[in-house]
Design a protein around this motif. Structure first.
Motif, PDB file in Angstrom:
ATOM      1  N   PHE A 114       0.836  -1.193   0.000  1.00 48.61           N
ATOM      2  CA  PHE A 114       0.000   0.000   0.000  1.00 48.61           C
ATOM      3  C   PHE A 114       0.875   1.249   0.000  1.00 48.61           C
ATOM      4  O   PHE A 114       0.669   2.171  -0.807  1.00 48.61           O
ATOM      5  CB  PHE A 114      -0.931   0.000   1.215  1.00 48.61           C
ATOM      6  N   ASP A 115       1.862   1.282   0.874  1.00 49.07           N
ATOM      7  CA  ASP A 115       2.762   2.441   0.925  1.00 49.07           C
ATOM      8  C   ASP A 115       3.563   2.569  -0.368  1.00 49.07           C
ATOM      9  O   ASP A 115       3.782   3.682  -0.871  1.00 49.07           O
ATOM     10  CB  ASP A 115       3.708   2.314   2.117  1.00 49.07           C
ATOM     11  N   LEU A 116       3.990   1.441  -0.923  1.00 44.15           N
ATOM     12  CA  LEU A 116       4.803   1.458  -2.136  1.00 44.15           C
ATOM     13  C   LEU A 116       4.016   1.996  -3.330  1.00 44.15           C
ATOM     14  O   LEU A 116       4.512   2.815  -4.107  1.00 44.15           O
ATOM     15  CB  LEU A 116       5.298   0.041  -2.427  1.00 44.15           C
ATOM     16  N   LEU A 117       2.758   1.559  -3.452  1.00 48.94           N
ATOM     17  CA  LEU A 117       1.964   1.913  -4.624  1.00 48.94           C
ATOM     18  C   LEU A 117       1.318   3.292  -4.543  1.00 48.94           C
ATOM     19  O   LEU A 117       0.996   3.887  -5.573  1.00 48.94           O
ATOM     20  CB  LEU A 117       0.863   0.867  -4.853  1.00 48.94           C
ATOM     21  N   THR A 118       1.114   3.796  -3.334  1.00 52.68           N
ATOM     22  CA  THR A 118       0.396   5.065  -3.197  1.00 52.68           C
ATOM     23  C   THR A 118       1.319   6.249  -2.958  1.00 52.68           C
ATOM     24  O   THR A 118       0.850   7.399  -2.960  1.00 52.68           O
ATOM     25  CB  THR A 118      -0.626   4.985  -2.051  1.00 52.68           C
ATOM     26  N   ALA A 119       2.610   6.009  -2.780  1.00 49.75           N
ATOM     27  CA  ALA A 119       3.547   7.107  -2.519  1.00 49.75           C
ATOM     28  C   ALA A 119       3.528   8.112  -3.666  1.00 49.75           C
ATOM     29  O   ALA A 119       3.706   7.756  -4.831  1.00 49.75           O
ATOM     30  CB  ALA A 119       4.956   6.555  -2.327  1.00 49.75           C
ATOM     31  N   GLY A 120       3.256   9.384  -3.341  1.00 47.92           N
ATOM     32  CA  GLY A 120       3.254  10.451  -4.332  1.00 47.92           C
ATOM     33  C   GLY A 120       2.037  10.469  -5.235  1.00 47.92           C
ATOM     34  O   GLY A 120       2.002  11.251  -6.191  1.00 47.92           O
ATOM     35  N   ARG A 121       1.043   9.642  -4.953  1.00 44.52           N
ATOM     36  CA  ARG A 121      -0.161   9.594  -5.783  1.00 44.52           C
ATOM     37  C   ARG A 121      -1.368  10.091  -4.991  1.00 44.52           C
ATOM     38  O   ARG A 121      -1.349  10.110  -3.756  1.00 44.52           O
ATOM     39  CB  ARG A 121      -0.434   8.167  -6.268  1.00 44.52           C
ATOM     40  N   HIS A 122      -2.415  10.468  -5.703  1.00 37.71           N
ATOM     41  CA  HIS A 122      -3.635  10.949  -5.061  1.00 37.71           C
ATOM     42  C   HIS A 122      -4.787  10.009  -5.361  1.00 37.71           C
ATOM     43  O   HIS A 122      -5.012   9.617  -6.510  1.00 37.71           O
ATOM     44  CB  HIS A 122      -3.986  12.363  -5.543  1.00 37.71           C
ATOM     45  N   SER A 123      -5.519   9.662  -4.323  1.00 33.80           N
ATOM     46  CA  SER A 123      -6.686   8.807  -4.469  1.00 33.80           C
ATOM     47  C   SER A 123      -7.840   9.572  -5.112  1.00 33.80           C
ATOM     48  O   SER A 123      -7.958  10.798  -4.969  1.00 33.80           O
ATOM     49  CB  SER A 123      -7.125   8.289  -3.097  1.00 33.80           C
ATOM     50  N   LEU A 124      -8.705   8.849  -5.817  1.00 30.32           N
ATOM     51  CA  LEU A 124      -9.980   9.439  -6.206  1.00 30.32           C
ATOM     52  C   LEU A 124     -10.776   9.772  -4.951  1.00 30.32           C
ATOM     53  O   LEU A 124     -10.593   9.137  -3.910  1.00 30.32           O
ATOM     54  CB  LEU A 124     -10.785   8.462  -7.070  1.00 30.32           C
ATOM     55  N   PRO A 125     -11.655  10.753  -5.010  1.00 30.34           N
ATOM     56  CA  PRO A 125     -12.466  11.066  -3.828  1.00 30.34           C
ATOM     57  C   PRO A 125     -13.375   9.906  -3.458  1.00 30.34           C
ATOM     58  O   PRO A 125     -13.851   9.169  -4.322  1.00 30.34           O
ATOM     59  CB  PRO A 125     -13.267  12.293  -4.268  1.00 30.34           C
ATOM     60  N   ILE A 126     -13.600   9.755  -2.156  1.00 27.76           N
ATOM     61  CA  ILE A 126     -14.510   8.716  -1.678  1.00 27.76           C
ATOM     62  C   ILE A 126     -15.945   9.199  -1.886  1.00 27.76           C
ATOM     63  O   ILE A 126     -16.307  10.286  -1.440  1.00 27.76           O
ATOM     64  CB  ILE A 126     -14.263   8.421  -0.185  1.00 27.76           C
ATOM     65  N   PRO A 127     -16.795   8.420  -2.565  1.00 27.95           N
ATOM     66  CA  PRO A 127     -18.167   8.861  -2.813  1.00 27.95           C
ATOM     67  C   PRO A 127     -18.922   9.164  -1.520  1.00 27.95           C
ATOM     68  O   PRO A 127     -18.681   8.522  -0.479  1.00 27.95           O
ATOM     69  CB  PRO A 127     -18.795   7.665  -3.554  1.00 27.95           C
ATOM     70  N   ALA A 128     -19.818  10.121  -1.582  1.00 22.01           N
ATOM     71  CA  ALA A 128     -20.546  10.566  -0.387  1.00 22.01           C
ATOM     72  C   ALA A 128     -21.382   9.467   0.234  1.00 22.01           C
ATOM     73  O   ALA A 128     -21.641   9.477   1.452  1.00 22.01           O
ATOM     74  CB  ALA A 128     -21.432  11.763  -0.750  1.00 22.01           C
ATOM     75  N   SER A 129     -21.827   8.496  -0.554  1.00 21.35           N
ATOM     76  CA  SER A 129     -22.689   7.437  -0.019  1.00 21.35           C
ATOM     77  C   SER A 129     -21.914   6.362   0.734  1.00 21.35           C
ATOM     78  O   SER A 129     -22.508   5.486   1.371  1.00 21.35           O
ATOM     79  CB  SER A 129     -23.475   6.774  -1.159  1.00 21.35           C
TER      80      SER A 129
END
Length: 353
Positions: A114-129
């Motif tokens: 998880f740390d390796l793949l997400t470093a320096g990247r931005h997640s899509l927003p979490i849907p409101a529902s």
């Protein structure tokens, strides 16, 4: 920098049936395969798989991590690896010797990946529902779809891969990863540490399971502390025991030695590629199912089901032409087909029975 040499001769047999159809480097653990981890850590051209276990090389079943890669870079900067430097590296790593080690240490691998793949990247927003706990530990990749589900990352990160789908009412507690194109069905209950490999389908109740990819457990039934290879299918209502009634040590059949090994207090199902179980199949603790088995009929399957078994008790051989036809049919459901190389590997296994 010198290449990192890896050898899988000495560890392949201990990881059967999962290594009957793949290199040790193609075992999935965490989010990535071992091969993909090394490519991320050292670059795609800096690893070399060799078939000589007498040469100075790291065993391919050592779990790749950032700390281990840093130590390897330090050793390689001084020249090619020696037996002494190999020994020093191994003392700081974790060897995945048996199939049950994959789920036993999957939480560690999930956090690392998880740390390796997400470093320096931005997640899509979490849907409101979506109901969430610890949103900072949730990463949603491009094309992923999720609505009206519950994600609790307080116990570990949650990774939703590219084009994956989490359906309504699913309850997920981290650490958890859904690979590219994976699907979590409506109302599924998933505990960490679980990996849903690419294009796999998960439903019912699942805890601490690694699906390598393209496998299905799409309906109700319990599956815990297990490893499921590629192109497997567990029919509706199939359940797996992961704890003995006396809470004692679980003994698992070790195919290459023809003997039993202790696997700890919890161990469910270890299933090789292309195997399937009919609806309402019940597996006992520590069951090993080989490659290309079609399990159906009355009664509980034995603790060891050999490759190419047909039926419940493992005593009837799956006919070669039928086995190949059925695998091709399952692959067609996901718009894939058997390659010549895969057919040759399966024929080698079949002819060895």
């Amino acid at each position: 920098m010198h290449n990192l040499a890896l050898e899988d001769v000495s560890c392949t047999h201990d990881l059967l049936p999962l290594t009957a159809t793949r290199s040790v480097l193609d075992i999935r653990m965490g989010i990535l395969t071992f091969r993909e981890k090394w490519e991320q850590l050292l670059g795609p051209n800096n690893t070399l798989l060799i078939d000589d276990d007498s040469a100075p090389a790291l065993p391919a079943n050592i779990l790749p991590t950032r700390a281990l890669a840093a130590r390897i870079r330090g050793e390689l900067a001084r020249g090619p690896l020696t037996h002494g430097s190999i020994d020093r590296i191994i003392t700081h790593g974790r060897l995945i010797r048996y199939p049950w080690h994959i789920f036993q240490h999957n939480a560690e691998a999930l956090l690392e990946d998880f740390d390796l793949l997400t470093a320096g990247r931005h997640s899509l927003p979490i849907p409101a529902s979506v109901r969430v706990t610890a949103p900072e530990a949730i990463f949603i990749d491009e094309g992923a779809r999720l609505e009206h589900c519950v994600l609790n990352a307080s116990t570990g990160p949650i990774y939703i891969g590219r084009n994956a789908e989490i359906m309504d009412g699913a309850l997920i507690r981290g650490p958890f990863a859904a690979g590219e194109g994976a699907i979590v069905k409506m109302g599924a209950k998933i505990y960490g540490a679980t990996t849903l490999g690419p294009h796999s389908i998960a439903g019912g109740e699942i805890k601490n399971v690694v699906f390598f990819g393209c496998s299905n457990k799409g309906h109700d039934g319990y599956l815990g502390d297990s490893v499921i290879g590629e192109w497997c299918n567990l029919g509706a209502g199939t359940s797996v025991s992961n704890l003995k009634n006396n809470a004692g040590e679980i003994r698992v059949w070790h195919p290459s030695s023809g003997d039993w090994r202790n696997a700890g207090l919890k161990c469910g199902l270890l299933m090789g590629d292309y195997s399937r179980a009919a609806i309402n199949t019940s597996f006992g603790t520590g069951t090993v199912v080989g490659v290309s088995c079609n399990i159906f009929g009355p009664g509980m399957p034995p603790k060891y089901v050999p490759d190419f078994s047909w039926g419940t008790d493992g005593s009837v051989l799956y006919e070669w032409d039928k086995a190949l036809r059925d695998i091709a049919s399952w692959k067609k459901l996901k718009n894939q087909s058997l390659s010549e190389g895969q057919i040759l590997t399966l024929k080698h296994i079949f002819d060895s029975l």
